[in-house]
Enzyme design. Sequence first.
Site, PDB file in Angstrom:
ATOM      1  N   LYS A   1    -126.035 -85.309  98.469  1.00  0.00           N
ATOM      2  CA  LYS A   1    -125.064 -84.893  97.453  1.00  0.00           C
ATOM      3  C   LYS A   1    -125.161 -85.870  96.301  1.00  0.00           C
ATOM      4  O   LYS A   1    -125.557 -87.025  96.485  1.00  0.00           O
ATOM      5  CB  LYS A   1    -123.640 -84.934  98.028  1.00  0.00           C
ATOM      6  CG  LYS A   1    -122.658 -84.078  97.267  1.00  0.00           C
ATOM      7  CD  LYS A   1    -122.949 -82.628  97.546  1.00  0.00           C
ATOM      8  CE  LYS A   1    -121.808 -81.713  97.350  1.00  0.00           C
ATOM      9  NZ  LYS A   1    -122.004 -80.471  98.119  1.00  0.00           N
TER      10      LYS A   1
HETATM   11  N1  GLU Z   1    -123.301 -77.450  96.539  1.00  0.00           N
HETATM   12  C1  GLU Z   1    -123.475 -76.444  97.534  1.00  0.00           C
HETATM   13  C2  GLU Z   1    -122.847 -76.856  98.861  1.00  0.00           C
HETATM   14  O1  GLU Z   1    -121.998 -77.696  98.901  1.00  0.00           O
HETATM   15  C3  GLU Z   1    -124.910 -75.955  97.679  1.00  0.00           C
HETATM   16  C4  GLU Z   1    -125.934 -76.948  97.988  1.00  0.00           C
HETATM   17  C5  GLU Z   1    -127.340 -76.404  97.817  1.00  0.00           C
HETATM   18  O2  GLU Z   1    -127.495 -75.218  97.536  1.00  0.00           O
HETATM   19  O3  GLU Z   1    -128.260 -77.197  97.951  1.00  0.00           O
HETATM   20  O4  GLU Z   1    -123.139 -76.307  99.888  1.00  0.00           O
END
Ligand code: GLU
Length: 420
Positions: free
Chosen positions: A111
Amino acid sequence: MTNGDIFASHMYNEVIRQYDEVAEFINLDPNIKERLKLPQRALTVTFPFRRDEYEEVETVIGYRVQHVLSMGPTKGGIRYAPDVNLGEVTALAILMSWKSAIVGLPYGGAKGGVAIDPRPLSRAEKQRVTRRFTAELLPVIGVDKDIPAPDLGTDEQTMAWIMDTYSNFVGSPQPGIVTGKPASLGGSITRREATGRGAVAIAKAAMDKYNKKYSDSKVVVQGFGNVGRYAALASYEEGAKVIAVNDLKGGVYNEKGLNIPELFKHIAKENTVDGFPGGDPLDSEILELECDVLIPAAVGGVITSSNAQKIKARVIVEGANSPTTLNADKILRDNDILIIPDILANAGGVTGSYFEWVQNTQNYLWKEKELYEKLIDVLTSSFEEIWVIAEKNKCDLRTASLIKGIKRVAAAKLTRGLFP
Ligand code: GLU
């Protein structure tokens, strides 16, 4: 254990509390147990960007955290929000590891984020922040290393700027460096709608367990960003009554069900659900409305011990990441409310991302219909699998999801062994 205090935050502590309980329950190897509490890499950067008033330069702080590098590249979104901090980003990276493992994707969790409120930024300012942040992330991201995606406060355009900046540094087009891109750059429409539509596919499967049709359900959606709006649209298309939705500016209510395609037209003009003529202004707390399915799809920490007792939904589908605190989770369960946890309910996003990334790296061209079918298949079969785990262990779906996710990551680590 190594002192992990630098990662401490409310969200990190909650994620570790859940993890500890489940690790104990499954009798996790103690060496792995400690290892998985800490991310393998955490990059903190500070960087300046120029405001539109040319003289003004602001310095901001950003992060990219990679939790597990054992199973493939790391994957997870980038968020722009004022309260982004290392502990929150780490917690979200850990949740990404479980999420990817639950749906069987070959990724570890990551993240990223920048501590900035994106709303007052002009488009040019947001672009400068994004390009400079991308440049700072160059040592740790890569098509087969770590692949960002949108999250809170970022969108397809943000991904386009990341892709462009990264490609310029590499010297050739690199569509696979991010997912959730615009279609013109190799992004997929399925990815755009995947989190919201996926959440509804899972909600439908959950209602089936109660012998209740989703099409006979009353649905409430909190938040009308990328997740909430497609969850509302998919619910409408399924024939459910979406009785209330809201966003930061206001909310709208219609006991007979809102016309979501009309609401999309309203948003295209007004940029908010507020003032939609197809319903009444919402004057009560959206989370406390009586409904069959409640989809919190805004920010984290909205269902707490102070409002959990007032929630009257039968099923809660966590579209957002970490919308429910652990204390609230217990209250809801005591009140017989079924909670489909974020790491399962919103896994459609990263699954859609996986398809987009595979298309980019292999130069495949799948039809959207084909992708959508694959997406729904992955999610509903994961839901069924988690349901069985829950029944077998007599536990809730969050615990069952964590059992599957943690076991899979731990197995990968154990099988690779220790270097050197
Ligand atoms: N931000 C999204 C999540 O928390 C998607 C992450 C992604 O598609 O890599 O799942």
